[in-house]
Design an enzyme around this catalytic site. Sequence first.
Site, short mmCIF file in Angstrom:
data_model
loop_
_atom_site.label_atom_id
_atom_site.label_comp_id
_atom_site.label_asym_id
_atom_site.label_seq_id
_atom_site.Cartn_x
_atom_site.Cartn_y
_atom_site.Cartn_z
N ASP A 207 0.69 -1.27 -0.05
CA ASP A 207 0.01 0.17 0.00
C ASP A 207 0.74 1.37 0.05
OD1 ASP A 207 -2.25 1.46 -0.09
OD2 ASP A 207 -2.51 1.57 2.16
N ASN A 212 1.99 7.66 2.55
CA ASN A 212 2.51 6.76 3.24
C ASN A 212 4.31 6.73 3.47
OD1 ASN A 212 0.24 5.62 4.34
ND2 ASN A 212 0.13 3.66 2.82
#
Length: 934
Positions: A207, A212
Amino acid sequence: MDPERWRRLSELFAAAREQPEAIRAGFLDRACADDGTLRAEVDALLAQEAATGPLDRELTVAGAGAAEVPADELPLLAPGTRLGPYEVIGVLGSGGMGQVYRARDTRLAREVAIKRIRDPAAQPELRRRFEQEARAAGQLNHPNILAIYDVGTHEGQPYLVSELLTGETLRQRMAGKTLPWRRVVEIAGEICRGLAAAHAHGIVHRDLKPDNVFITRDGRVKLLDFGLAKLQTASEDATHTATGMVMGTVGYMAPEQVRGQAVDARADVFAVGTILYEMLAGAAAFRRGTAVETLAAILNDEPPDLGERRPDLPPALVRVVRHCLEKSPEARFQSAGDLAFQLAGLAAPSESMAAPAVAGAAARRRLPARAVLAAALAALLAGAAGWLLALRLHSPPVPTFRQLTYGHGSIDAARFARDGATVFYSAEWEGGPEQTFSMRLDTLHPQPIALPPGRLLAVARGELMMLLPRGGAQDGPAYLGGGGGVLASAPLEGGAPRELLEGITDADWSPEGDRLAVVRRTTGGTQLELPIGHVLYRSAGGIGSVRIAPDGNRVAFIAYRVVDDTRGAVAVADADGGGVHVLSPGWGDIAGLAWVPDGDEIWFTASHTGFLRALHAVDLRGNERVVASTTGTMELEDIAHDGRVLFAHVHRRSEARGTTPGDAHERDLSWFDWTHANDLSADGRQVLFTEEGSEAGPQMAVYLRSTSGYPSVRLGEGHATALSPDGRWAIAHLRVVPPPRLVLLPTGPGAPRPLPRGSIAELHWAWWFPDGRRLLVMGNEAGRPARLFVQDANGGLPAPLAAEGITTTGQDPISPDGRQIALDQPGAGTALARLLLPQGTLAPLAGTMPGDEPIRWSADGRWIYLKARAADATAAVVRVDVASGRREPWKELRPADSAGVEDIGDTLLTPDGASYVYTYHRSLTDLYLAEGLR
């Protein structure tokens, strides 16, 4: 998800979008009457499209339960609330999984971040993801990955404690704009290094996206949110995913993720490609109007050409991005490490010159015809002038580099034969013993030479000179402890070597092979001799890389300041007694030196900070220049009579491994790239260590961490030496910038306490006496050999404890009652000795053998633990009964992967021997030939 199911899902989603909302549910009920999972997948896509914000939300197409409950259903915690030892300071934000708080760890007086998830009983998927994130990130220990400190439960709701970051996400940094391509390369390189560490643990992020990736205030990149990470175990297929499950984020998923197929580390490489593209182009590579259209683009379309969007980009960078975004995993970079290596080379000068050329071409396309004609005439005139100038000036050749070896291991030394057509080298391949090889440069077929293990030093007429590892031969700077090795000569074709001298650490023949320079280990230091017996230079530190000048009248060498250290200077000694001249001082890491053929310069490999050495030159007047650099560490081996250069391209690390109480398996306790474990608490639960690489800062850094694997606490600057008996203080040796000094760093609340050094000019090491009130200090006064001192921990001046030349080493050489010190030099008729206090006399240490190095005493003072000083990839630890001299084996230390392990260094034990930690140095090298360097 197979192609046919994907086609059906896409068509049904497109049809449902066309239905009015009032009748959409009924339409889907009829269309999915026989397939409830398909209905849930379509509902998830519709919800994704209806959500506000960019199409980079997490996408889960798996069935019921995909929708998320608003985070505000979880009541906020008030400042001052305690979650175990953590006290809430304030809320930082909330998201799909819950809330994030700033908090204070009351035990270590540091601020942390706490992630708390909402209603885990009602949302089991959230708990699963939360536990997945904690388990995945908790395994990882890397400067480019968010450090997880702890997990716990508060009022039935789980929480996770991590380091507190200050900065911004990559999404915030980009803000829809492009970034400078060099900074893009730096960011992507750090992302890849973090991913490579995760992949090495069997963890695929799955992901990865700009949200992130966090950029700290000091510019470091941190990878966040391993909530979708796939942990791969030895018992499961490394790329297995649940059939029909699509997990990830729209726009950043690899094609195999979109199809619900098997996923491995190459899916993360694809995600890096999408992030690279977005940083460079200012827009996502596959973004379309809807989630399904974006997913379809990932499967079928190529992104707009980066070279056209950004003409300033180096073509090599455009190729790297394109290679990351290949549809087939087999066509991409096969690992994050491979991609990191490619990115590291993009910032080299050769690449940076490509971008202006492309930009210039684009600018010429925009010129009017008259300007183009004028430019062409100017170019013609310039070319004519250049052609005329070339008739008078000879352009130097472009340097070329040729790889000579391809083994998995380390090369210890290499030299040209006198004919320049053959290379001799000593190496350790695949964790095996050291061997010497010869190799002709026209065939590159190495031939092993029948010689015992040893380090190649020089080649002369028909002979090789070697250092045999008897008594502890060391590579690099000399260690005060130990007696050096045995200097020997052997025929070029192999055979029994002829032993020449003992106690030698380095040597070189003159070009004609008629004179010999040696470095000899002495009491309290080292000395350079030419000829043998005639001392040119003495040092309380070390002497390395000795090379005699082409005319035979001078000797160049590296003078190391401190024992067990690679800081040093390039110096030259006149063979006729003209003294020693320091030509190039102040290097933070230096090794490898040779004269150029005419003797006007000395070339050497060094760096000011960290361990990425480049090739430098200095003349006899002290004028310096840079000759060459690569993307890794260079170590100069030799220069041929025609100027060709032999060097090793080195990937070097210092690593630490050990056990915590009750743990049968060793753990990797390394932090950055150069971890040096220095002390172990009495209960075995904390290890004090130093980080010496560039990431630690110019002064190095002292850290304390749990041996159970939790991340580290930075205590301050300097090189750690020892932890106080009560665990409250750590000794830091500040030795990079003169003058050297000792500072006591608190492990908890408190302020650092500098200690005066009195008459000591150079500090080598320090230990705590068992009473915790005094320090044992090893140092030397100006121009004198090293000796031992005692110093009050509250700030008194150091006072001599024994005669000059008496030194020690090891984790804890002081007996538990404080009345004996194990000495690492021979004395009193045995290999090692004891210094008896307070009288200061020497006594035998029965049962010790040449090559032994003391580690520590047992808790009752009956035993002393010893390690073989000449430990390569394996170190045998024994213990000796002090009273009787009875000797018995304790343990053999050997890393599971021993390839490239040069030596096992400091070994730490608890007093009861239940836990241990050891440091070892790994060097994976390839030998290169460079031509055309000037």
